[in-house]
Structures are given as structure tokens and as C-alpha cells.
Design an enzyme around this catalytic site. Structure first.
Site, PDB file in Angstrom:
ATOM      1  N   ALA A 140      35.867  82.066  89.348  1.00  0.00           N
ATOM      2  CA  ALA A 140      35.485  83.324  88.525  1.00  0.00           C
ATOM      3  C   ALA A 140      35.534  84.273  89.752  1.00  0.00           C
ATOM      4  O   ALA A 140      35.631  84.038  90.980  1.00  0.00           O
ATOM      5  CB  ALA A 140      34.086  83.381  88.408  1.00  0.00           C
TER       6      ALA A 140
ATOM      7  N   GLY B 111      35.061  78.226  88.841  1.00  0.00           N
ATOM      8  CA  GLY B 111      35.571  78.605  87.425  1.00  0.00           C
ATOM      9  C   GLY B 111      37.022  77.966  87.223  1.00  0.00           C
ATOM     10  O   GLY B 111      37.249  77.878  85.886  1.00  0.00           O
TER      11      GLY B 111
ATOM     12  N   GLU C 238      36.596  74.384  86.145  1.00  0.00           N
ATOM     13  CA  GLU C 238      35.744  74.307  84.826  1.00  0.00           C
ATOM     14  C   GLU C 238      36.774  74.667  83.735  1.00  0.00           C
ATOM     15  O   GLU C 238      36.742  74.207  82.698  1.00  0.00           O
ATOM     16  CB  GLU C 238      34.776  75.475  84.907  1.00  0.00           C
ATOM     17  CG  GLU C 238      33.594  75.081  85.697  1.00  0.00           C
ATOM     18  CD  GLU C 238      32.344  75.871  85.934  1.00  0.00           C
ATOM     19  OE1 GLU C 238      32.999  77.044  86.308  1.00  0.00           O
ATOM     20  OE2 GLU C 238      31.132  75.780  85.697  1.00  0.00           O
TER      21      GLU C 238
ATOM     22  N   GLU D 281      30.260  76.674  94.054  1.00  0.00           N
ATOM     23  CA  GLU D 281      29.218  77.635  93.862  1.00  0.00           C
ATOM     24  C   GLU D 281      28.040  77.382  94.493  1.00  0.00           C
ATOM     25  O   GLU D 281      27.481  78.613  95.030  1.00  0.00           O
ATOM     26  CB  GLU D 281      28.753  77.639  92.280  1.00  0.00           C
ATOM     27  CG  GLU D 281      30.057  78.008  91.410  1.00  0.00           C
ATOM     28  CD  GLU D 281      31.251  77.040  90.979  1.00  0.00           C
ATOM     29  OE1 GLU D 281      31.088  75.782  91.703  1.00  0.00           O
ATOM     30  OE2 GLU D 281      31.861  77.309  90.144  1.00  0.00           O
TER      31      GLU D 281
HETATM   32  N1  T1G Z   1      37.101  85.896  93.564  1.00  0.00           N
HETATM   33  C1  T1G Z   1      37.636  86.872  94.204  1.00  0.00           C
HETATM   34  N2  T1G Z   1      38.506  86.941  95.417  1.00  0.00           N
HETATM   35  C2  T1G Z   1      38.317  85.834  96.179  1.00  0.00           C
HETATM   36  C3  T1G Z   1      38.019  84.450  95.518  1.00  0.00           C
HETATM   37  C4  T1G Z   1      37.121  84.581  94.350  1.00  0.00           C
HETATM   38  N3  T1G Z   1      36.617  83.400  93.760  1.00  0.00           N
HETATM   39  N4  T1G Z   1      38.052  83.519  96.575  1.00  0.00           N
HETATM   40  C5  T1G Z   1      38.771  84.228  97.752  1.00  0.00           C
HETATM   41  N5  T1G Z   1      38.881  85.595  97.455  1.00  0.00           N
HETATM   42  C6  T1G Z   1      39.646  86.364  98.131  1.00  0.00           C
HETATM   43  C7  T1G Z   1      38.926  86.610  99.875  1.00  0.00           C
HETATM   44  O1  T1G Z   1      37.850  87.463  99.509  1.00  0.00           O
HETATM   45  C8  T1G Z   1      40.137  87.114 100.302  1.00  0.00           C
HETATM   46  O2  T1G Z   1      40.386  88.392  99.975  1.00  0.00           O
HETATM   47  C9  T1G Z   1      41.280  86.348  99.785  1.00  0.00           C
HETATM   48  O3  T1G Z   1      40.928  85.978  98.680  1.00  0.00           O
HETATM   49  C10 T1G Z   1      41.608  85.151 100.545  1.00  0.00           C
HETATM   50  O4  T1G Z   1      40.331  84.181 100.587  1.00  0.00           O
HETATM   51  C11 T1G Z   1      31.431  80.394  86.629  1.00  0.00           C
HETATM   52  C12 T1G Z   1      30.784  81.676  88.784  1.00  0.00           C
HETATM   53  C13 T1G Z   1      40.056  79.998  97.542  1.00  0.00           C
HETATM   54  C14 T1G Z   1      39.646  78.357  99.439  1.00  0.00           C
HETATM   55  O5  T1G Z   1      33.421  79.950  95.613  1.00  0.00           O
HETATM   56  O6  T1G Z   1      36.800  79.165  98.972  1.00  0.00           O
HETATM   57  O7  T1G Z   1      33.583  80.429  89.812  1.00  0.00           O
HETATM   58  O8  T1G Z   1      39.919  89.462 102.108  1.00  0.00           O
HETATM   59  O9  T1G Z   1      40.621  84.342 103.242  1.00  0.00           O
HETATM   60  O10 T1G Z   1      41.049  80.782 103.597  1.00  0.00           O
HETATM   61  O11 T1G Z   1      30.972  78.601  87.977  1.00  0.00           O
HETATM   62  O12 T1G Z   1      38.795  81.928  99.317  1.00  0.00           O
HETATM   63  O13 T1G Z   1      42.241  89.024 101.470  1.00  0.00           O
HETATM   64  O14 T1G Z   1      41.069  90.905 100.347  1.00  0.00           O
HETATM   65  O15 T1G Z   1      39.262  82.613 102.027  1.00  0.00           O
HETATM   66  O16 T1G Z   1      43.278  80.646 101.769  1.00  0.00           O
HETATM   67  C15 T1G Z   1      33.508  79.849  93.002  1.00  0.00           C
HETATM   68  C16 T1G Z   1      35.590  80.942  97.179  1.00  0.00           C
HETATM   69  C17 T1G Z   1      33.381  81.373  92.382  1.00  0.00           C
HETATM   70  C18 T1G Z   1      35.826  79.831  96.015  1.00  0.00           C
HETATM   71  C19 T1G Z   1      40.969  80.328  99.744  1.00  0.00           C
HETATM   72  N6  T1G Z   1      34.760  79.941  93.915  1.00  0.00           N
HETATM   73  N7  T1G Z   1      36.863  81.127  97.971  1.00  0.00           N
HETATM   74  O17 T1G Z   1      40.823  80.259 100.923  1.00  0.00           O
HETATM   75  O18 T1G Z   1      41.702  82.446 101.764  1.00  0.00           O
HETATM   76  S1  T1G Z   1      31.839  81.482  91.365  1.00  0.00           S
HETATM   77  C20 T1G Z   1      34.530  80.015  95.072  1.00  0.00           C
HETATM   78  C21 T1G Z   1      37.299  80.064  98.958  1.00  0.00           C
HETATM   79  C22 T1G Z   1      32.456  80.523  90.044  1.00  0.00           C
HETATM   80  C23 T1G Z   1      31.734  79.764  87.874  1.00  0.00           C
HETATM   81  C24 T1G Z   1      31.192  80.217  89.088  1.00  0.00           C
HETATM   82  C25 T1G Z   1      38.477  80.504  99.630  1.00  0.00           C
HETATM   83  C26 T1G Z   1      39.883  79.798  99.006  1.00  0.00           C
HETATM   84  P1  T1G Z   1      41.036  89.550 101.093  1.00  0.00           P
HETATM   85  P2  T1G Z   1      40.441  83.513 102.028  1.00  0.00           P
HETATM   86  P3  T1G Z   1      41.705  80.945 102.181  1.00  0.00           P
END
Ligand code: T1G
Length: 692
Positions: free
Chosen positions: A61, A102, A105, A125
Site C-alpha cells: 500500500a 499489499g 496480498e 506491516e
Molecule cells: N509506499 C510508498 N512509498 C514507499 C513504500 C510504500 N509502501 N515503500 C518504500 N517507499 C519509498 C520510500 O519512502 C523511499 O522514498 C523509496 O520508496 C525507496 O525506499 C494493506 C496497509 C520496498 C524494501 O512496509 O520495506 O501494504 O525517500 O529507500 O532500500 O496490508 O522501502 O526515495 O522518496 O526503502 O530499495 C507495507 C516498506 C505497506 C514496505 C525498498 N509495505 N518499504 O527498499 O528503498 S502497508 C512496507 C520497504 C500495507 C496492506 C498494508 C522498502 C522496500 P524516497 P527505500 P529500498
């Protein structure tokens, strides 16, 4: 940018395209649903492939949309997944690189899944203080089994796709080109009916209640103040004990509760704060960086050795310069010992041990470090010593080498002025133990070149540190704030507290260690040395004398077997000291302060609001670029409790007007001058605003 739709022969291909990681924002969700409708209407299309453009299938997400109406605007992620699952034509997810949250999912809602090897598969999450909120807790156990799913959901850690090859999650692991494999597979299954749905898979786990009860007990013991891990167990339990749709409903209720918790907001704040810290308003992301192929460290003491290990751990050769063979040998031996301890604990393979030890060498000759791309000075915290070292470095280091100082408080501009290349001078303040603590304060001198800053920021990521940029002032961000925290701690002793009462009060809030245990660990003589300098430089600032009296008793802390607390040989546990408590009580009498009972609330307010007020000065002086940078300093360098989001986020949560009101109360007490609100804090409080 959202998702592209194109038809290739009899296949429709929907490519998610929402850089940087194809977060499933509202526009992307709409584009997916439109793509499925178009594929349904096109009689030539017999199967649909969903894949991700760029560096990820999908990072989940779009967390940038959280706390905004868009997050749940229709089509919600739930709706999108139902559209995929109920599609009349087979939907195949072609997964590469990253498939998380997501994103996973969404893939679970498809009929088939093909992945490249090495793709990182996760439901992370829980690390944001929530749980998978779009069916992940109900579908993943059906796809990979109860135990594997529970471990993935409660830990939030990624699993590489090939490790899940034998489960119903993946129909194929594509060794070659992903889209070629997905196209061939789609043609194979185009006519297969009924379309397989993960939701229809039965979970077969005899005596699952016992397993889940054991899991609950284990998770409860390790989740601390965070409610999400336990909620994850409850949600996964519903996958076995409830009908699918009831399980989905139950998961939704748990998700909506968690997403509102302060703990989750704090974790989401920390997630973005860590990424924002490397962004500098006047240094563009594409600033060219200098190549760092080799590193030199001056000083083989505790800090120098720890600093050197960071680079060896990142595969970068490092040479340590010392003045005497004995000191060099001792330093190299300590490094080897540290690696041996990690090896013994099974946290390091023999191969990595050998590789890292081989990357670290020593020398007594400045000439032998002249070709290093960056040299980090880690010698005694005294300006005259720094002067000698930087004049030598300036004389020998190759042009373009970065000259960094590990100073924890001294003026980096003065250090730069010892050289003819101030543009190449920067502060890299590591925190002890330097090979463990994540925080790296990067101190920007007035003349530090932008490419030097960009290079050191990139280097901090390479050595897995959280780099936070600070301007030049006494103590930079962290230590300047901790000085006010320590002042209040000393006053509290004089007014009625014991060291253990103060420590326990903040440790109850979640601090790793209270101020007095921290002093005993770091060494009380360090603070003593800095206070002696400050007595000369800032005579108007009054400190409690208790810390000096303690040092005059030779009680420097664990390293001398006695500090604020007593210690037994070989035992790091702190024992309240009668001798110290008597000294404190006597001192209160000597200065005519009547001791009183002080509440834990007063202790935590005075310690934390002292940090917050100084931080407000640091922000308005431009020493820190943003409030969330200050949160990162305290979360990664000072053991500030993660579930509060850091001192600034904590103050926002309390409400800045309430913080100012408490400060006004303390301003009526002893040393009231310390409670003058910084203008920025007073302004934000008056306007009902927040730091972040
Ligand atoms: N949404 C928006 N931006 C995101 C993002 C996300 N999910 N994940 C990363 N970014 C942005 C981050 O802020 C940075 O932005 C850039 O991407 C590079 O990130 C319904 C509700 C995916 C493994 O928790 O673990 O789904 O600073 O430096 O080292 O159940 O980012 O460049 O502008 O970390 O290559 C669940 C979180 C969401 C994944 C990539 N997903 N992200 O790592 O790059 S909740 C997460 C990460 C959800 C559902 C629920 C990592 C990465 P900027 P980065 P990276």
C-alpha cells in the site's frame, strides 16, 4: 503514474507503474480495476498478466497515503483483490525484486503466481505497527501453511521467493526472463477452469490451538509496548478457526484499530524520518559523489577500532594509523577479539570472519594512508591534538581525499581551518560502540563541499548507518540536547531523587537506559572533562555539582568498578550505592536545598522536555534540517523509545501547548531560567501546531 495496460497477442498485460516501488495508491488501484474490465471486454484476451515496472513488483500500500482519505477510497485494496479473484479470465502475477505488504496480498488474489528467484517476499506491516489489512493474514496461511505464514507475518521479515517454491504461493520460479515464462504459463492455463483461488485452499494443521497458544505466549513476551505482533497471531488464528469471509472481517477490525494507535503512527513516522534524513534542501539527490575504494582511520582506540570495523563489514579495505606499535597492536587485537566473539555466537561465518579481518591493516606511517579516499580521525577529544593530526593529514593526503573528524563536540570549522582544503573537511560523529550504534551524525562545516556531503551520506548507507546532517555547534544535535537532559537529572538528585529513581522512571517509559546507568557505561569522566571546558566557556550555565563530586571520588563508572552505582567484578548489573546516595543527601544539605518526594511524571517531563526545548533552539538555528532528523538522532543514537517516535514526535503527541504549560510550572522552581521556551516552541504551541 499508476499502471499501463497493453495487449500482446491473446494476453493482456497490466504493468504497475507508480515509482519508486509501485505503492498501491488510489490511482494505481483504479488503473488495475480498469485494466481488468478492458480485458473482460476484449474477446481476444484469454489471460491477464500483472507485473511491476521498475525496481519492484510492488512495495505494498502507498504508505504516503496513510492518514489521508485516499488510503481507503474505493476501489480499496480489498475491492481490487476481489476483482482479481473473481475475474472470469485467469490472472497471473509475474513477480520480481520486491513483493511486499499489499503487493503480496494483491498477488495472493491472483489465480497464479510466477516469481523470479531472489524476489523479496514479505508482509512487513507489523514493522509499521499494523498488520496485513487486505487479506494477507487469511490467504498467506492457505498458500504457504500456518507456521511459515505466522513467522512471516509476526516478524515482517522478507523470505526469498525460491525458498517458497514448494508451496502453493508460487506455480513456478522463473530462472530466465520473467515475462517470457509468464507468457508461456498464461497460454498453458488460459483455458483451465475452474480458476484456482487461494481462499479455497484448506489449512490442514492438527491441534492448531496448541500451536497458536504457544505462539501467543512467545509473541507476548517479545512484543514490548507494541500491540501489533499479538494482533497478528489473533488474525492468523482466524484463518484456521473462522470461515474465510468472517476471517477477512476480523482482520479488518484489527487493522482499523491498529492503524489509529500512537505506536503505529510513531513507527510510520520513523519509517519516513529515516528516509528523509538523507535529503538535504540544497544538495540535490543527483549530486555527483566521490569514489570511496579505501578508508584510513587515525587512532586505534575504542572508537577508531569500531569505526574501522564498519568499513571492513561493508567490504571496504581500511588501514588504521597509530603513533606507537603497542597501541596499534592493542587496537588490532581488540578488533580481532570482537570478530571472534561474533563468530563464537554464530552470527558470523568463518569465511566472513577471514574476509573482514583481512580487510583491516595497520601502519605507523602517515605516508602509507596518503592514497585513501577518506580518512577519519578518531583521536583524543582535544583541539590541540586535532590540530596536529589535521595539519599532518593536509600535508600527506592525496588531492580529493575527504578528511573527516569523529569529534563529538568540537568545532568542525576550526578543524577545517587547520588545513588548506576546508571544502574536503567534514565531521563523522560515530556513537560508541561505533560498530554497533546505527547513528552517524554528519557535521557540515561552513565550507564543506556539497559533493563531500553527498559522498558521506551515500557512504553512511553503505555501512548501514543512519546518517543525520548537523550544523556546527557545541555538541551538534545529540550531545547538545543531552547536556540539558543531564542538567535536569543532576538537579533532580539535589532536590530529592536517587540515581535509580531517575533511571527507573525513564526506563519505565521505554528508554534503553536512564542517564545515570548511561553515564556509568560511557564513563562519567567524559562528561567531567566536557563540563570543565564549559565552566570556562559558559560560566553562566549552572550544573549540579553531584557529577563532579562523584568523579572526585574516582567513580568513573563500570570501567572503574564504581560509578553512580556499585558493581561487582564480572557483573555489569548496577547496584544502588549507599556511599553515593549519602554524598547526594549531604550535598543537598550543603547547598541548602530541602529534599522532597518527586513523582515519576515530573522526572520524565523535566528530562524529556529539556531535550525538546533545546531541540527547538537547534531547529530554529538551522543546525538540524527538520524535526524528524532530531527524532532519528534520538531513536538511533540515544535509546529513545521507538514506540514514541522520538522526542519531537512524542512532544507532538503530548501537545506542544501542554509541553509549554509544564515548562512554565518548572520555570517557577530552581534554575527556572533553564525552562525559557525556545521561540519556535512557544510559537508552534500558541498556534496549536506541531514540530512534524
Ligand atoms: N509506499 C510508498 N512509498 C514507499 C513504500 C510504500 N509502501 N515503500 C518504500 N517507499 C519509498 C520510500 O519512502 C523511499 O522514498 C523509496 O520508496 C525507496 O525506499 C494493506 C496497509 C520496498 C524494501 O512496509 O520495506 O501494504 O525517500 O529507500 O532500500 O496490508 O522501502 O526515495 O522518496 O526503502 O530499495 C507495507 C516498506 C505497506 C514496505 C525498498 N509495505 N518499504 O527498499 O528503498 S502497508 C512496507 C520497504 C500495507 C496492506 C498494508 C522498502 C522496500 P524516497 P527505500 P529500498
Amino acid at each position: 503514474m499508476s499502471a499501463e495496460y497493453q495487449v500482446q497477442g491473446n494476453l493482456a498485460v497490466i504493468s504497475l507503474n507508480n515509482p519508486p516501488v509501485n505503492g498501491l495508491g488510489h490511482a494505481t488501484r483504479q488503473a488495475i480495476v480498469q485494466g481488468i474490465s478492458r480485458a473482460h471486454e476484449d474477446a481476444a484476451v484469454t489471460a491477464i498478466i500483472i507485473t511491476g515496472a521498475g525496481r519492484a513488483f510492488s512495495g505494498g500500500a502507498d504508505i504516503k497515503e496513510f492518514n489521508s482519505p485516499k488510503a481507503f477510497a474505493e476501489p480499496s485494496l480489498h475491492t481490487v483483490i476481489s476483482v482479481l479473484e473473481d475475474a472470469e479470465k485467469p490472472v497471473i502475477a509475474a513477480i520480481h525484486s520486491v513483493c511486499m505488504g499489499g503487493g503480496l496480498e494483491l498477488a495472493l488474489g491472483c489465480h497464479y503466481r510466477i516469481a523470479s528467484p531472489g524476489a523479496q517476499i514479505a508482509l512487513p506491516e507489523v514493522k509499521l505497527g499494523i498488520l496485513p489489512g487486505a487479506g494477507g493474514t487469511q490467504r498467506l496461511p492457505r498458500a504457504v501453511g500456518l507456521e511459515t505464514a505466522l513467522n512471516m507475518i509476526v516478524s515482517g521479515n522478507p523470505v526469498s521467493s525460491e525458498k517458497l517454491a514448494q508451496t502453493a504461493l508460487f506455480n513456478q520460479i522463473a530462472e530466465g526472463d520473467l515475462m517470457t515464462a509468464a507468457t508461456a504459463f498464461a497460454n498453458q492455463v488460459a483455458a483451465v477452469r475452474p480458476l484456482p483461488k487461494v481462499r479455497d485452499i484448506r489449512i490442514d494443521y492438527p491441534n492448531y490451538e496448541a500451536f497458536l497458544q504457544f505462539s501467543r505466549n512467545t509473541v507476548k513476551a517479545m512484543s514490548g509496548p507494541f500491540p501489533a505482533p499479538l494482533a497478528c497471531v489473533d488474525a492468523v488464528a482466524a484463518a484456521v478457526s473462522k470461515k474465510f469471509d468472517d476471517g477477512i472481517q476480523f482482520e479488518r477490525e484489527l487493522f482499523l484499530k491498529l492503524v489509529q494507535t500512537t505506536e503505529s503512527k510513531a513507527l510510520r513516522h520513523a519509517f519516513f524520518a529515516e528516509r528523509a534524513a538523507s535529503k538535504l534542501p540544497d544538495v540535490p539527490d543527483d549530486t555527483p559523489v566521490r569514489t570511496i575504494k579505501s578508508v584510513a582511520v587515525v587512532g586505534a582506540g575504542t572508537m577508531g577500532g569500531g569505526i574501522a570495523m564498519n568499513f571492513a563489514n561493508a567490504g571496504i579495505p581500511v588501514r588504521i594509523l597509530e603513533m606507537k606499535q603497542e597501541a596499534l597492536d592493542k587496537g588490532l587485537a581488540t578488533i580481532r577479539k570482537n570478530y571472534e566473539n561474533t563468530l563464537k555466537k554464530g552470527k558470523l561465518t568463518q569465511e566472513k570472519f577471514d574476509q573482514r579481518v583481512a580487510l583491516i591493516s595497520g601502519t605507523l606511517d602517515y605516508q602509507e594512508i596518503a592514497q585513501a579516499d577518506i580518512v577519519i580521525e578518531a583521536v583524543f577529544e582535544d583541539m590541540s591534538v586535532k590540530q596536529q593530526v589535521f595539519q599532518q593529514l593536509d600535508a600527506v593526503m592525496k588531492p580529493g581525499a575527504i578528511l573527516a573528524s569523529n569529534t563529538s563536540t568540537l568545532d568542525v570549522d576550526k578543524i577545517a581551518a587547520f588545513t588548506r582544503r576546508p571544502q574536503d573537511v567534514i565531521g563523522t560523529h560515530f556513537f560508541s560502540p561505533a560498530n554497533v550504534m546505527k547513528l552517524l551524525e554528519i557535521v557540515r562545516g561552513k565550507q564543506t563541499a556539497k559533493d563531500v556531503l553527498a559522498t558521506v551520506l551515500a557512504l553512511s548507507k553503505k555501512i548501514r548507518k543512519t546518517g543525520v546532517v548537523s550544523g556546527v555547534c557545541d555538541g551538534f544535535i545529540g550531545n547538545r540536547m543531552i547536556e540539558q537532559y543531564s542538567r535536569q537529572a543532576g538537579y533532580l538528585l539535589e532536590e530529592g531523587c536517587t540515581p535509580e529513581q531517575v533511571d527507573k522512571a525513564v526506563e519505565k517509559l521505554g528508554f534503553a537506559m536512564g542517564p545515570f546507568r548511561m553515564g556509568d557505561l560511557a564513563g562519567n569522566d567524559i562528561g567531567w572533562y566536557i563540563r570543565k571546558r564549559r565552566y570556562v566557556e559558559k560560566p553562566h550555565i549552572v550544573y549540579s555539582k553531584t557529577a563532579d563530586l562523584l568523579c572526585e571520588m574516582g567513580r568513573f563508572g563500570q570501567k572503574t568498578g564504581a560509578g553512580w552505582y556499585d558493581y561487582k567484578p564480572g557483573d555489569r548489573k548496577p547496584y544502588p550505592s549507599a556511599v553515593v546516595n549519602e554524598m547526594i543527601v549531604k550535598h543537598s544539605a550543603d547547598i541548602g536545598v530541602e529534599r522532597r518526594k518527586i513523582s515519576d511524571q515530573e522526572i520524565t517531563e523535566r528530562l524529556i522536555y529539556a531535550l525538546v526545548n533545546e531541540a527547538a533552539y537547534i531547529l530554529e538555528e538551522g543546525i538540524a534540517n527538520r524535526a524528524s532528523d532530531i527524532d532519528m538522532v534520538y531513536l538511533t543514537g540515544y535509546g529513545f523509545p521507538l514506540h514514541t517516535g522520538g522526542p519531537m514526535f512524542y512532544a507532538d503527541t503530548v501537545g506542544l501547548s501542554n509541553v509549554v504549560r509544564a515548562m512554565e510550572k518548572y520555570a517557577k522552581g530552581r534554575h527556572g531560567e533553564a525552562w525559557k521556551p525556545a521561540p519556535l516552541l512557544a510559537k508552534l504551541a500558541a498556534e496549536g501546531k506541531t514540530f512534524n
